[in-house]
Scaffold this motif. Structure first.
Motif, PDB file in Angstrom:
ATOM      1  N   VAL A   1      26.770  46.214  73.156  1.00  0.00           N
ATOM      2  CA  VAL A   1      25.579  46.455  72.793  1.00  0.00           C
ATOM      3  C   VAL A   1      24.449  46.611  71.150  1.00  0.00           C
ATOM      4  O   VAL A   1      23.481  45.313  71.489  1.00  0.00           O
ATOM      5  CB  VAL A   1      25.237  47.807  72.790  1.00  0.00           C
ATOM      6  N   ILE A   2      25.461  47.156  70.449  1.00  0.00           N
ATOM      7  CA  ILE A   2      24.781  46.954  69.270  1.00  0.00           C
ATOM      8  C   ILE A   2      25.307  45.569  68.616  1.00  0.00           C
ATOM      9  O   ILE A   2      24.364  45.532  67.533  1.00  0.00           O
ATOM     10  CB  ILE A   2      26.301  47.888  68.764  1.00  0.00           C
TER      11      ILE A   2
ATOM     12  N   SER B   1      18.936  44.473  75.271  1.00  0.00           N
ATOM     13  CA  SER B   1      20.269  45.175  74.190  1.00  0.00           C
ATOM     14  C   SER B   1      19.515  46.568  73.945  1.00  0.00           C
ATOM     15  O   SER B   1      20.259  47.604  73.934  1.00  0.00           O
ATOM     16  CB  SER B   1      20.297  45.118  73.431  1.00  0.00           C
TER      17      SER B   1
ATOM     18  N   LEU C   1      21.050  50.542  75.162  1.00  0.00           N
ATOM     19  CA  LEU C   1      21.108  50.956  73.577  1.00  0.00           C
ATOM     20  C   LEU C   1      20.942  52.529  74.228  1.00  0.00           C
ATOM     21  O   LEU C   1      21.415  53.491  74.163  1.00  0.00           O
ATOM     22  CB  LEU C   1      21.212  50.851  72.564  1.00  0.00           C
TER      23      LEU C   1
END
Length: 98
Positions: free
Chosen positions: A49-50, A77, A81
């Protein structure tokens, strides 16, 4: 050359952004994973995700490479997050309120 490089990065960002959804495969197949494997899988999801968000932001910031793929990847994303942060906050609250 620069445009082709950013296009490859945007496709990679979209694929990395969608990778956390692979977690649903064992759920649909009713496969029970061990605790250690679930922990590793969760860490990989957070890293994906990051990483996907960072790559998406890099591509969206450049006006020449801004496309629908980059915008969709950024939205996916960002939502994932927010979900991860919410789960972490909920876990901390449940841990410290007991």
């Amino acid at each position: 050359m620069e445009k082709k490089k950013l296009q490859n990065i945007s496709i990679a960002a979209l694929m990395i952004s969608l990778l956390p959804f692979v977690t649903l495969i064992p759920v649909f197949l009713q496969i029970v994973l061990s605790d250690g494997l679930r922990t590793v899988w969760g860490g990989v999801n957070i890293a994906c995700v990051i990483t996907g968000l960072c790559l998406s932001i890099i591509c969206v910031k450049n006006n020449k490479s801004r496309s629908l793929i980059n915008i969709v990847s950024t939205i996916i994303s960002a939502l994932l997050l927010i979900l991860v942060i919410g789960i972490i906050i909920l876990a901390l609250l449940l841990t410290f309120l007991q």
